[in-house]
Design a protein around this motif. Structure first.
Motif, PDB file in Angstrom:
ATOM      1  N   ARG A   1       0.813  -1.215   0.000  1.00 62.80           N
ATOM      2  CA  ARG A   1       0.000   0.000   0.000  1.00 62.80           C
ATOM      3  C   ARG A   1       0.845   1.264   0.000  1.00 62.80           C
ATOM      4  O   ARG A   1       0.317   2.359  -0.086  1.00 62.80           O
ATOM      5  CB  ARG A   1      -0.942  -0.021   1.200  1.00 62.80           C
ATOM      6  CG  ARG A   1      -1.947  -1.148   1.074  1.00 62.80           C
ATOM      7  CD  ARG A   1      -2.753  -1.360   2.306  1.00 62.80           C
ATOM      8  NE  ARG A   1      -3.470  -0.152   2.675  1.00 62.80           N
ATOM      9  CZ  ARG A   1      -3.949   0.047   3.874  1.00 62.80           C
ATOM     10  NH1 ARG A   1      -3.794  -0.833   4.812  1.00 62.80           N
ATOM     11  NH2 ARG A   1      -4.594   1.143   4.144  1.00 62.80           N
ATOM     12  N   LYS A   2       2.150   1.155   0.166  1.00 65.09           N
ATOM     13  CA  LYS A   2       3.082   2.289   0.173  1.00 65.09           C
ATOM     14  C   LYS A   2       2.819   3.252   1.321  1.00 65.09           C
ATOM     15  O   LYS A   2       3.052   4.438   1.206  1.00 65.09           O
ATOM     16  CB  LYS A   2       3.043   3.049  -1.148  1.00 65.09           C
ATOM     17  CG  LYS A   2       3.246   2.213  -2.376  1.00 65.09           C
ATOM     18  CD  LYS A   2       4.693   1.887  -2.576  1.00 65.09           C
ATOM     19  CE  LYS A   2       4.916   1.260  -3.935  1.00 65.09           C
ATOM     20  NZ  LYS A   2       5.222  -0.123  -3.893  1.00 65.09           N
ATOM     21  N   GLY A   3       2.321   2.754   2.438  1.00 70.45           N
ATOM     22  CA  GLY A   3       2.067   3.597   3.593  1.00 70.45           C
ATOM     23  C   GLY A   3       0.822   3.154   4.324  1.00 70.45           C
ATOM     24  O   GLY A   3       0.349   2.031   4.153  1.00 70.45           O
ATOM     25  N   ILE A   4       0.268   4.045   5.137  1.00 67.06           N
ATOM     26  CA  ILE A   4      -0.935   3.775   5.910  1.00 67.06           C
ATOM     27  C   ILE A   4      -2.022   4.723   5.429  1.00 67.06           C
ATOM     28  O   ILE A   4      -1.775   5.922   5.257  1.00 67.06           O
ATOM     29  CB  ILE A   4      -0.673   3.996   7.418  1.00 67.06           C
ATOM     30  CG1 ILE A   4       0.423   3.060   7.910  1.00 67.06           C
ATOM     31  CG2 ILE A   4      -1.943   3.787   8.225  1.00 67.06           C
ATOM     32  CD1 ILE A   4       0.816   3.284   9.354  1.00 67.06           C
ATOM     33  N   SER A   5      -3.214   4.202   5.212  1.00 68.96           N
ATOM     34  CA  SER A   5      -4.320   5.044   4.754  1.00 68.96           C
ATOM     35  C   SER A   5      -4.687   6.054   5.839  1.00 68.96           C
ATOM     36  O   SER A   5      -4.339   5.888   7.012  1.00 68.96           O
ATOM     37  CB  SER A   5      -5.535   4.184   4.409  1.00 68.96           C
ATOM     38  OG  SER A   5      -6.043   3.594   5.576  1.00 68.96           O
ATOM     39  N   LYS A   6      -5.414   7.087   5.434  1.00 70.27           N
ATOM     40  CA  LYS A   6      -5.824   8.118   6.397  1.00 70.27           C
ATOM     41  C   LYS A   6      -6.697   7.504   7.492  1.00 70.27           C
ATOM     42  O   LYS A   6      -6.539   7.822   8.664  1.00 70.27           O
ATOM     43  CB  LYS A   6      -6.572   9.246   5.689  1.00 70.27           C
ATOM     44  CG  LYS A   6      -6.847  10.430   6.597  1.00 70.27           C
ATOM     45  CD  LYS A   6      -7.346  11.620   5.825  1.00 70.27           C
ATOM     46  CE  LYS A   6      -6.140  12.332   5.258  1.00 70.27           C
ATOM     47  NZ  LYS A   6      -6.407  13.659   4.752  1.00 70.27           N
ATOM     48  N   SER A   7      -7.597   6.593   7.110  1.00 69.24           N
ATOM     49  CA  SER A   7      -8.442   5.946   8.124  1.00 69.24           C
ATOM     50  C   SER A   7      -7.593   5.071   9.047  1.00 69.24           C
ATOM     51  O   SER A   7      -7.862   4.984  10.244  1.00 69.24           O
ATOM     52  CB  SER A   7      -9.540   5.119   7.463  1.00 69.24           C
ATOM     53  OG  SER A   7      -8.988   4.067   6.695  1.00 69.24           O
ATOM     54  N   GLY A   8      -6.556   4.445   8.497  1.00 69.44           N
ATOM     55  CA  GLY A   8      -5.649   3.654   9.328  1.00 69.44           C
ATOM     56  C   GLY A   8      -4.883   4.522  10.310  1.00 69.44           C
ATOM     57  O   GLY A   8      -4.680   4.142  11.464  1.00 69.44           O
ATOM     58  N   LYS A   9      -4.456   5.698   9.857  1.00 68.61           N
ATOM     59  CA  LYS A   9      -3.761   6.624  10.744  1.00 68.61           C
ATOM     60  C   LYS A   9      -4.664   7.060  11.895  1.00 68.61           C
ATOM     61  O   LYS A   9      -4.230   7.135  13.040  1.00 68.61           O
ATOM     62  CB  LYS A   9      -3.290   7.864   9.973  1.00 68.61           C
ATOM     63  CG  LYS A   9      -2.103   7.641   9.086  1.00 68.61           C
ATOM     64  CD  LYS A   9      -1.709   8.959   8.437  1.00 68.61           C
ATOM     65  CE  LYS A   9      -0.495   8.822   7.571  1.00 68.61           C
ATOM     66  NZ  LYS A   9      -0.039  10.123   7.062  1.00 68.61           N
ATOM     67  N   ILE A  10      -5.924   7.338  11.573  1.00 67.54           N
ATOM     68  CA  ILE A  10      -6.868   7.764  12.613  1.00 67.54           C
ATOM     69  C   ILE A  10      -7.053   6.652  13.638  1.00 67.54           C
ATOM     70  O   ILE A  10      -7.045   6.903  14.849  1.00 67.54           O
ATOM     71  CB  ILE A  10      -8.207   8.195  11.982  1.00 67.54           C
ATOM     72  CG1 ILE A  10      -7.998   9.486  11.192  1.00 67.54           C
ATOM     73  CG2 ILE A  10      -9.287   8.363  13.033  1.00 67.54           C
ATOM     74  CD1 ILE A  10      -9.169   9.887  10.320  1.00 67.54           C
ATOM     75  N   LYS A  11      -7.190   5.420  13.169  1.00 68.31           N
ATOM     76  CA  LYS A  11      -7.350   4.279  14.087  1.00 68.31           C
ATOM     77  C   LYS A  11      -6.122   4.124  14.981  1.00 68.31           C
ATOM     78  O   LYS A  11      -6.239   3.892  16.181  1.00 68.31           O
ATOM     79  CB  LYS A  11      -7.597   2.994  13.311  1.00 68.31           C
ATOM     80  CG  LYS A  11      -8.948   2.936  12.650  1.00 68.31           C
ATOM     81  CD  LYS A  11      -9.078   1.691  11.795  1.00 68.31           C
ATOM     82  CE  LYS A  11     -10.352   1.734  10.978  1.00 68.31           C
ATOM     83  NZ  LYS A  11     -10.434   0.613  10.034  1.00 68.31           N
ATOM     84  N   VAL A  12      -4.944   4.236  14.385  1.00 62.76           N
ATOM     85  CA  VAL A  12      -3.703   4.113  15.154  1.00 62.76           C
ATOM     86  C   VAL A  12      -3.640   5.191  16.232  1.00 62.76           C
ATOM     87  O   VAL A  12      -3.321   4.919  17.395  1.00 62.76           O
ATOM     88  CB  VAL A  12      -2.469   4.202  14.224  1.00 62.76           C
ATOM     89  CG1 VAL A  12      -1.192   4.424  15.005  1.00 62.76           C
ATOM     90  CG2 VAL A  12      -2.359   2.962  13.365  1.00 62.76           C
ATOM     91  N   ILE A  13      -3.955   6.430  15.859  1.00 63.19           N
ATOM     92  CA  ILE A  13      -3.880   7.543  16.808  1.00 63.19           C
ATOM     93  C   ILE A  13      -4.903   7.372  17.926  1.00 63.19           C
ATOM     94  O   ILE A  13      -4.589   7.593  19.107  1.00 63.19           O
ATOM     95  CB  ILE A  13      -4.037   8.888  16.076  1.00 63.19           C
ATOM     96  CG1 ILE A  13      -2.790   9.149  15.212  1.00 63.19           C
ATOM     97  CG2 ILE A  13      -4.258  10.033  17.053  1.00 63.19           C
ATOM     98  CD1 ILE A  13      -2.916  10.320  14.258  1.00 63.19           C
ATOM     99  N   VAL A  14      -6.123   6.963  17.595  1.00 62.23           N
ATOM    100  CA  VAL A  14      -7.151   6.769  18.622  1.00 62.23           C
ATOM    101  C   VAL A  14      -6.726   5.669  19.598  1.00 62.23           C
ATOM    102  O   VAL A  14      -6.795   5.851  20.825  1.00 62.23           O
ATOM    103  CB  VAL A  14      -8.520   6.445  17.976  1.00 62.23           C
ATOM    104  CG1 VAL A  14      -9.512   5.928  19.002  1.00 62.23           C
ATOM    105  CG2 VAL A  14      -9.077   7.683  17.284  1.00 62.23           C
ATOM    106  N   LEU A  15      -6.275   4.535  19.081  1.00 64.19           N
ATOM    107  CA  LEU A  15      -5.841   3.441  19.961  1.00 64.19           C
ATOM    108  C   LEU A  15      -4.642   3.854  20.817  1.00 64.19           C
ATOM    109  O   LEU A  15      -4.560   3.512  21.995  1.00 64.19           O
ATOM    110  CB  LEU A  15      -5.518   2.195  19.148  1.00 64.19           C
ATOM    111  CG  LEU A  15      -6.719   1.484  18.533  1.00 64.19           C
ATOM    112  CD1 LEU A  15      -6.264   0.369  17.603  1.00 64.19           C
ATOM    113  CD2 LEU A  15      -7.630   0.932  19.610  1.00 64.19           C
TER     114      LEU A  15
END
Length: 162
Positions: free
Chosen positions: A95-109
Protein backbone atom coordinates in the motif's frame (compact mmCIF):
# COMPACT_ATOMS: atom_id res chain seq x y z
CA UNK A 1 4.80 6.61 -20.36
CA UNK A 2 1.43 5.34 -19.17
CA UNK A 3 0.55 4.70 -15.53
CA UNK A 4 0.68 0.93 -16.04
CA UNK A 5 4.15 1.19 -17.59
CA UNK A 6 5.36 3.32 -14.69
CA UNK A 7 3.97 0.88 -12.12
CA UNK A 8 5.54 -2.15 -13.80
CA UNK A 9 8.81 -0.27 -14.32
CA UNK A 10 9.10 0.51 -10.62
CA UNK A 11 11.17 -1.96 -8.61
CA UNK A 12 9.70 -3.66 -5.58
CA UNK A 13 10.29 -1.92 -2.27
CA UNK A 14 13.19 -4.14 -1.15
CA UNK A 15 15.04 -3.29 -4.34
CA UNK A 16 14.41 0.40 -3.71
CA UNK A 17 15.75 0.15 -0.17
CA UNK A 18 18.79 -1.85 -1.21
CA UNK A 19 19.57 -0.61 -4.72
CA UNK A 20 22.16 2.01 -3.86
CA UNK A 21 23.74 0.26 -0.91
CA UNK A 22 24.26 -3.38 -1.97
CA UNK A 23 27.64 -2.85 -3.60
CA UNK A 24 28.87 -0.64 -0.76
CA UNK A 25 27.64 -3.01 1.94
CA UNK A 26 29.10 -6.03 0.19
CA UNK A 27 32.53 -4.53 0.72
CA UNK A 28 31.92 -3.33 4.27
CA UNK A 29 31.25 -6.25 6.60
CA UNK A 30 31.11 -4.03 9.69
CA UNK A 31 28.16 -2.05 8.32
CA UNK A 32 26.32 -5.25 7.42
CA UNK A 33 26.83 -6.62 10.94
CA UNK A 34 25.67 -3.35 12.52
CA UNK A 35 22.57 -3.29 10.31
CA UNK A 36 21.91 -6.91 11.29
CA UNK A 37 22.22 -6.14 15.01
CA UNK A 38 19.98 -3.08 14.65
CA UNK A 39 17.45 -5.18 12.73
CA UNK A 40 17.54 -7.79 15.48
CA UNK A 41 16.91 -5.20 18.19
CA UNK A 42 14.05 -3.68 16.18
CA UNK A 43 12.63 -7.18 15.68
CA UNK A 44 12.67 -7.85 19.44
CA UNK A 45 10.86 -4.54 20.06
CA UNK A 46 8.32 -5.39 17.34
CA UNK A 47 7.57 -8.76 18.94
CA UNK A 48 7.22 -7.06 22.33
CA UNK A 49 4.85 -4.59 20.69
CA UNK A 50 2.51 -7.43 19.77
CA UNK A 51 2.04 -8.37 23.41
CA UNK A 52 2.75 -5.20 25.42
CA UNK A 53 0.24 -2.36 25.08
CA UNK A 54 1.83 0.98 24.32
CA UNK A 55 4.82 -0.38 22.36
CA UNK A 56 4.19 0.06 18.63
CA UNK A 57 4.64 -3.13 16.67
CA UNK A 58 4.48 -2.10 13.02
CA UNK A 59 7.06 0.74 13.07
CA UNK A 60 9.63 -1.56 14.68
CA UNK A 61 8.75 -4.33 12.21
CA UNK A 62 9.27 -1.91 9.30
CA UNK A 63 12.56 -0.70 10.78
CA UNK A 64 13.67 -4.29 11.22
CA UNK A 65 12.78 -5.07 7.60
CA UNK A 66 14.72 -2.06 6.30
CA UNK A 67 17.81 -2.92 8.36
CA UNK A 68 17.66 -6.63 7.47
CA UNK A 69 17.27 -5.72 3.78
CA UNK A 70 20.53 -3.79 4.00
CA UNK A 71 22.36 -6.48 5.95
CA UNK A 72 21.25 -9.89 4.71
CA UNK A 73 18.82 -11.31 2.14
CA UNK A 74 18.42 -14.38 4.33
CA UNK A 75 17.32 -12.34 7.38
CA UNK A 76 15.04 -10.15 5.26
CA UNK A 77 13.31 -13.14 3.66
CA UNK A 78 13.01 -14.84 7.06
CA UNK A 79 11.30 -11.72 8.46
CA UNK A 80 8.87 -11.52 5.54
CA UNK A 81 7.94 -15.18 6.04
CA UNK A 82 7.34 -14.63 9.78
CA UNK A 83 3.66 -15.38 10.44
CA UNK A 84 3.19 -12.51 12.91
CA UNK A 85 5.23 -9.65 11.45
CA UNK A 86 5.48 -10.64 7.77
CA UNK A 87 1.90 -9.72 6.85
CA UNK A 88 2.25 -6.28 8.48
CA UNK A 89 5.39 -5.52 6.47
CA UNK A 90 3.98 -6.83 3.18
CA UNK A 91 0.77 -4.85 3.67
CA UNK A 92 2.74 -1.64 4.26
CA UNK A 93 4.91 -2.29 1.19
CA UNK A 94 1.94 -3.10 -1.03
CA UNK A 95 0.00 0.00 0.00
CA UNK A 96 3.08 2.29 0.17
CA UNK A 97 2.07 3.60 3.59
CA UNK A 98 -0.93 3.78 5.91
CA UNK A 99 -4.32 5.04 4.75
CA UNK A 100 -5.82 8.12 6.40
CA UNK A 101 -8.44 5.95 8.12
CA UNK A 102 -5.65 3.65 9.33
CA UNK A 103 -3.76 6.62 10.74
CA UNK A 104 -6.87 7.76 12.61
CA UNK A 105 -7.35 4.28 14.09
CA UNK A 106 -3.70 4.11 15.15
CA UNK A 107 -3.88 7.54 16.81
CA UNK A 108 -7.15 6.77 18.62
CA UNK A 109 -5.84 3.44 19.96
CA UNK A 110 -2.56 5.05 20.94
CA UNK A 111 -4.34 7.81 22.88
CA UNK A 112 -6.57 5.30 24.65
CA UNK A 113 -3.45 3.53 25.93
CA UNK A 114 -1.68 6.82 26.73
CA UNK A 115 -4.62 8.11 28.75
CA UNK A 116 -5.12 4.82 30.59
CA UNK A 117 -1.40 4.63 31.36
CA UNK A 118 -1.04 8.21 32.49
CA UNK A 119 -4.24 8.67 34.51
CA UNK A 120 -5.27 5.21 35.70
CA UNK A 121 -2.01 3.31 36.17
CA UNK A 122 0.64 5.97 36.81
CA UNK A 123 0.27 8.34 39.77
CA UNK A 124 3.56 10.27 39.55
CA UNK A 125 3.02 13.63 37.81
CA UNK A 126 6.44 13.65 36.11
CA UNK A 127 5.89 10.27 34.49
CA UNK A 128 2.36 11.28 33.45
CA UNK A 129 3.80 14.32 31.68
CA UNK A 130 6.43 12.16 29.96
CA UNK A 131 3.78 9.67 28.78
CA UNK A 132 1.50 12.45 27.51
CA UNK A 133 4.44 14.09 25.72
CA UNK A 134 5.37 10.78 24.11
CA UNK A 135 1.76 10.38 22.99
CA UNK A 136 1.80 13.84 21.43
CA UNK A 137 5.10 13.10 19.69
CA UNK A 138 3.72 9.78 18.43
CA UNK A 139 0.61 11.50 17.09
CA UNK A 140 2.67 14.09 15.23
CA UNK A 141 4.91 11.36 13.82
CA UNK A 142 2.05 9.17 12.61
CA UNK A 143 0.04 12.02 11.11
CA UNK A 144 2.81 14.01 9.43
CA UNK A 145 5.74 11.66 8.81
CA UNK A 146 4.24 8.24 8.07
CA UNK A 147 3.49 8.12 4.34
CA UNK A 148 -0.16 8.06 3.39
CA UNK A 149 -0.86 4.92 1.40
CA UNK A 150 -3.79 3.68 -0.56
CA UNK A 151 -6.94 2.22 0.97
CA UNK A 152 -7.52 -1.50 0.49
CA UNK A 153 -9.79 -0.98 -2.53
CA UNK A 154 -7.27 1.33 -4.25
CA UNK A 155 -4.40 -1.07 -3.55
CA UNK A 156 -6.34 -4.02 -4.98
CA UNK A 157 -7.26 -2.03 -8.10
CA UNK A 158 -3.60 -1.06 -8.60
CA UNK A 159 -2.55 -4.71 -8.30
CA UNK A 160 -5.22 -5.79 -10.79
CA UNK A 161 -4.00 -3.16 -13.27
CA UNK A 162 -0.50 -4.64 -13.14
Amino acid sequence: MSLTDRITAQPVSKEVAVAGTKAELGQNRVKRVLFGIGGGLAFVLAVLGVFVPGIPCTPFALLSAALFAKSSDKLYNWLLSNKILGPRIKNYQRRKGISKSGKIKVIVLMWIMVLISSFVIIKALTIQIIILSAGLLGTITVWFFVPEGKDYAEAEEAEEDI
